[in-house]
Design an enzyme around this catalytic site. Structure first.
Site, PDB file in Angstrom:
ATOM      1  N   LYS A 122       6.597  70.569  31.019  1.00 12.72           N
ATOM      2  CA  LYS A 122       5.539  69.640  31.409  1.00 12.72           C
ATOM      3  C   LYS A 122       5.632  69.415  32.904  1.00 12.72           C
ATOM      4  CE  LYS A 122       2.273  66.703  30.399  1.00 12.72           C
ATOM      5  NZ  LYS A 122       1.393  67.517  31.273  1.00 12.72           N
ATOM      6  N   LYS A 125       6.344  73.498  36.483  1.00 19.46           N
ATOM      7  CA  LYS A 125       5.395  73.225  37.567  1.00 19.46           C
ATOM      8  C   LYS A 125       4.653  74.517  37.876  1.00 19.46           C
ATOM      9  CE  LYS A 125       4.019  69.936  40.379  1.00 19.46           C
ATOM     10  NZ  LYS A 125       3.904  68.493  40.165  1.00 19.46           N
ATOM     11  N   GLY A 164      -2.399  67.776  36.569  1.00 17.69           N
ATOM     12  CA  GLY A 164      -2.844  67.901  37.962  1.00 17.69           C
ATOM     13  C   GLY A 164      -1.722  67.631  38.951  1.00 17.69           C
ATOM     14  N   ASP A 165      -1.986  67.898  40.193  1.00 20.65           N
ATOM     15  CA  ASP A 165      -1.107  67.553  41.322  1.00 20.65           C
ATOM     16  C   ASP A 165      -2.019  67.636  42.552  1.00 20.65           C
ATOM     17  OD1 ASP A 165       1.946  67.152  42.033  1.00 20.65           O
ATOM     18  OD2 ASP A 165       1.215  68.542  43.534  1.00 20.65           O
ATOM     19  N   SER A 176       0.926  61.167  30.922  1.00 20.06           N
ATOM     20  CA  SER A 176       0.529  62.489  30.416  1.00 20.06           C
ATOM     21  C   SER A 176       1.117  62.699  29.022  1.00 20.06           C
ATOM     22  CB  SER A 176       1.060  63.600  31.331  1.00 20.06           C
ATOM     23  OG  SER A 176       0.150  63.850  32.367  1.00 20.06           O
TER      24      SER A 176
HETATM   25  P1  NDP Z   1      -4.190  64.558  46.014  1.00 20.11           P
HETATM   26  O1  NDP Z   1      -4.575  65.953  46.258  1.00 20.11           O
HETATM   27  O2  NDP Z   1      -5.060  63.683  45.176  1.00 20.11           O
HETATM   28  O3  NDP Z   1      -3.936  63.795  47.405  1.00 20.11           O
HETATM   29  C1  NDP Z   1      -3.007  64.258  48.314  1.00 20.11           C
HETATM   30  C2  NDP Z   1      -3.135  63.413  49.575  1.00 20.11           C
HETATM   31  O4  NDP Z   1      -2.105  63.781  50.486  1.00 20.11           O
HETATM   32  C3  NDP Z   1      -4.439  63.639  50.302  1.00 20.11           C
HETATM   33  O5  NDP Z   1      -4.785  62.468  50.980  1.00 20.11           O
HETATM   34  C4  NDP Z   1      -4.088  64.765  51.281  1.00 20.11           C
HETATM   35  O6  NDP Z   1      -4.948  64.816  52.399  1.00 20.11           O
HETATM   36  C5  NDP Z   1      -2.690  64.344  51.674  1.00 20.11           C
HETATM   37  N1  NDP Z   1      -1.915  65.515  52.079  1.00 20.11           N
HETATM   38  C6  NDP Z   1      -1.674  66.630  51.346  1.00 20.11           C
HETATM   39  N2  NDP Z   1      -0.944  67.506  52.049  1.00 20.11           N
HETATM   40  C7  NDP Z   1      -0.732  66.923  53.241  1.00 20.11           C
HETATM   41  C8  NDP Z   1      -0.039  67.307  54.405  1.00 20.11           C
HETATM   42  N3  NDP Z   1       0.590  68.499  54.469  1.00 20.11           N
HETATM   43  N4  NDP Z   1      -0.010  66.432  55.450  1.00 20.11           N
HETATM   44  C9  NDP Z   1      -0.646  65.222  55.388  1.00 20.11           C
HETATM   45  N5  NDP Z   1      -1.313  64.804  54.303  1.00 20.11           N
HETATM   46  C10 NDP Z   1      -1.350  65.637  53.257  1.00 20.11           C
HETATM   47  O7  NDP Z   1      -2.712  64.617  45.395  1.00 20.11           O
HETATM   48  P2  NDP Z   1      -1.920  63.514  44.588  1.00 20.11           P
HETATM   49  O8  NDP Z   1      -2.278  62.173  45.086  1.00 20.11           O
HETATM   50  O9  NDP Z   1      -2.062  63.827  43.162  1.00 20.11           O
HETATM   51  O10 NDP Z   1      -0.418  63.870  44.989  1.00 20.11           O
HETATM   52  C11 NDP Z   1       0.247  63.272  46.098  1.00 20.11           C
HETATM   53  C12 NDP Z   1       1.752  63.408  45.929  1.00 20.11           C
HETATM   54  O11 NDP Z   1       2.163  62.764  44.714  1.00 20.11           O
HETATM   55  C13 NDP Z   1       2.278  64.850  45.833  1.00 20.11           C
HETATM   56  O12 NDP Z   1       3.568  64.897  46.393  1.00 20.11           O
HETATM   57  C14 NDP Z   1       2.392  65.056  44.316  1.00 20.11           C
HETATM   58  O13 NDP Z   1       3.325  66.066  43.982  1.00 20.11           O
HETATM   59  C15 NDP Z   1       2.896  63.685  43.905  1.00 20.11           C
HETATM   60  N6  NDP Z   1       2.709  63.346  42.503  1.00 20.11           N
HETATM   61  C16 NDP Z   1       1.454  63.355  41.937  1.00 20.11           C
HETATM   62  C17 NDP Z   1       1.295  62.995  40.621  1.00 20.11           C
HETATM   63  C18 NDP Z   1      -0.051  62.862  39.985  1.00 20.11           C
HETATM   64  O14 NDP Z   1      -0.122  62.365  38.852  1.00 20.11           O
HETATM   65  N7  NDP Z   1      -1.126  63.235  40.634  1.00 20.11           N
HETATM   66  C19 NDP Z   1       2.464  62.699  39.760  1.00 20.11           C
HETATM   67  C20 NDP Z   1       3.718  62.635  40.480  1.00 20.11           C
HETATM   68  C21 NDP Z   1       3.818  62.985  41.786  1.00 20.11           C
HETATM   69  P3  NDP Z   1      -6.149  65.900  52.397  1.00 20.11           P
HETATM   70  O15 NDP Z   1      -7.071  65.447  51.319  1.00 20.11           O
HETATM   71  O16 NDP Z   1      -6.720  65.834  53.769  1.00 20.11           O
HETATM   72  O17 NDP Z   1      -5.496  67.216  52.092  1.00 20.11           O
END
Ligand code: NDP
Length: 450
Positions: free
Chosen positions: A89, A125, A164-165, A382
């Site tokens: 997962k 992943k 998602g991620d 999830s």
């Molecule tokens: P999203 O794609 O919804 O959002 C990611 C955000 O981070 C956007 O604002 C994006 O900006 C910004 N971002 C991405 N890459 C960069 C970078 N290199 N430098 C600066 N800003 C960046 O992703 P999530 O919110 O789902 O995920 C965010 C984090 O949380 C990740 O580390 C993910 O692995 C972690 N996570 C997510 C989960 C989930 O349920 N979604 C669960 C557990 C962990 P822009 O849109 O401009 O790219």
């Protein structure tokens, strides 16, 4: 410890050029030292040597046609890391920075995170170096279909259940689910984060952000503090950041920043959540648009950051919530936060703080919630989505949210109790790593050498 150093050397030699994976592995392996010294069975059964090797790694080609009729080729990944506790997962990430090392670090972290939730889920992943930015809806659909036309043969409701991620939200999950259903003729809970219309769980969208703030709430309660009326910094403006901000407001805090890959917003009156959702969830626009609607806020483009580093962390605050991406908070940022009086750092993103920043937080004994514990709310809900799909039931938002709160409290207690057991009561990095590892390791021993 020589034994752990040797394993680490072996990893570097046999999996070259996977820096993010080494970083994640090193943090976990080092904190296992007191456990390995106290309990010889883990060494005897070579659990560490086995756990650092994924059970299966799938690399594949993804061909798709863009809107100009041109053929595009991307890389696809799915790492099925460990299934001792349940079906693999973990999310799928679509971002140009994705490579084998990034997916492997995320998959490795996921094993221990999932174990900490106390639910029956293994770790995996996946993703692609596909960049969704600037693509039309039809291109996104064609890419998702092409991606699933290979992935479908490796996953299933009781085998491997992606979510998602970064770059993968409800829209992408929908297109991938549609293709899975067509290819397999099965309507089953093979993906989570689905739309509420057809099998998704209420509160899944909110779960990672809400869970992260619940975790901070329990960490702070342990030292007699709350988030009420406290200034908070949040980075990112995606799924995790938005619902971290929402829950911070619910608890009476004042989140004043957010960011994307192009810049950051500082809004001293508090981030306008409705505006943020409109810009990011509905219109998928750059954050620079925020100040057009809220001129009193300040937008700083990334080009103005000192040497390209994120400067969300230079604003004085009580608590910081990194919710964007890995290594977004370095030692300089950590020092600045502490200098400015920050008392709590709680990670919504995976591995957002660099190792030296983590060491500083631990050394200073601030309330520091490492990602694998603090952001486990997403994967927990999830799993609740899988449970609802399997039983053909649908729970209310309140039921799911209450369960999420309970799971986050339990994760905090587990990490905290384990940290105390190993005589480092405030070190939740050690507590979370040992507690997660021990659960998986014991299951691996009980299931024999497979
Ligand atoms: P999203 O794609 O919804 O959002 C990611 C955000 O981070 C956007 O604002 C994006 O900006 C910004 N971002 C991405 N890459 C960069 C970078 N290199 N430098 C600066 N800003 C960046 O992703 P999530 O919110 O789902 O995920 C965010 C984090 O949380 C990740 O580390 C993910 O692995 C972690 N996570 C997510 C989960 C989930 O349920 N979604 C669960 C557990 C962990 P822009 O849109 O401009 O790219």
């Amino acid at each position: 410890m020589e034994y752990i150093k040797e394993i680490f050397k072996y990893l570097k030699r046999t999996s070259p050029a996977q820096n993010e994976f080494y970083q994640a592995a090193e943090e976990i392996l080092i904190s296992l030292k007191p456990l390995i010294e106290k309990y010889p069975q883990y060494k005897k059964h070579k659990i560490i040597e086995r756990i650092v090797e994924p059970e299966r790694q799938i690399l594949f080609r993804v061909n798709w046609l863009d809107d100009n009729g041109e053929i595009q080729v991307n890389k696809g990944f799915r790492i099925e890391f460990n299934s001792a506790l349940g079906p693999y997962k973990g999310g799928l990430r679509f971002h140009p920075s994705v490579n084998a090392g990034v997916i492997k670090f995320l998959g490795f972290e996921q094993i221990f995170k999932n174990a900490l939730t106390g639910l029956q889920i293994g770790g995996g992943k996946g993703g692609s170096d596909f960049d969704p930015k600037g693509k039309s809806d039809n291109e996104i659909m064609r890419f998702c279909q092409a991606f699933m036309s290979e992935l479908f043969r490796h996953i299933g409701a009781s085998t491997d259940v992606p979510a998602g991620d970064i770059g993968v939200g409800a829209r992408e999950i929908g297109y991938m689910f549609g293709m899975y259903k067509k290819l397999t003729n099965k309507y089953e809970g093979v993906l989570t984060g689905k739309s509420l219309n057809w099998g998704g769980s209420l509160a899944r969208k909110e779960a990672t952000g809400y869970g992260c703030v619940y975790f901070a709430k329990y960490m702070l309660a342990d030292c007699g503090e709350t988030l009420k009326d406290k200034k908070c910094l949040v980075s990112g403006s995606g799924n995790v950041a938005i619902y971290t901000i929402e829950k911070l407001y619910h608890l009476g805090a004042l989140p004043i920043t957010c960011s994307d890959s192009r810049g950051m917003i500082l809004d001293e009156e508090g981030i306008d959540l409705d505006l943020l959702k409109e810009l990011k969830e509905n219109k998928r626009l750059s954050l620079s648009e925020y100040t057009k609607f809220k001129p009193s806020a300040k937008y700083t483009p990334i080009a103005e950051y000192e040497k390209g580093r994120n400067n969300v962390w230079s604003t004085p605050c009580y608590a910081a919530f990194p919710c964007a991406t890995q290594n977004e908070l370095n030692i300089k940022d950590a020092k600045k936060l502490l200098e400015n009086g920050c008392k709590c750092v709680c990670e919504g993103a995976n591995m957002p703080s660099t190792p030296d920043a983590v060491d500083l937080f631990v050394e200073r004994k601030i309330a520091y919630g490492p990602g694998k514990a603090a952001n486990a709310g997403g994967v927990s809900v999830s799993q609740l989505e899988m449970a609802q799909n399997a039983s053909m039931l649908k729970w209310t938002f309140e039921e799911v949210d209450t369960k999420l709160d309970g799971i986050m409290e339990n994760i905090f207690q587990t990490a905290s109790t384990t940290a105390k057991e190993f005589n480092e009561p405030s070190n939740l990095v050690l507590g979370a790593n040992i507690a997660g590892f021990r659960k998986v390791a014991d299951a691996m021993i009980e299931q024999g050498l497979v």
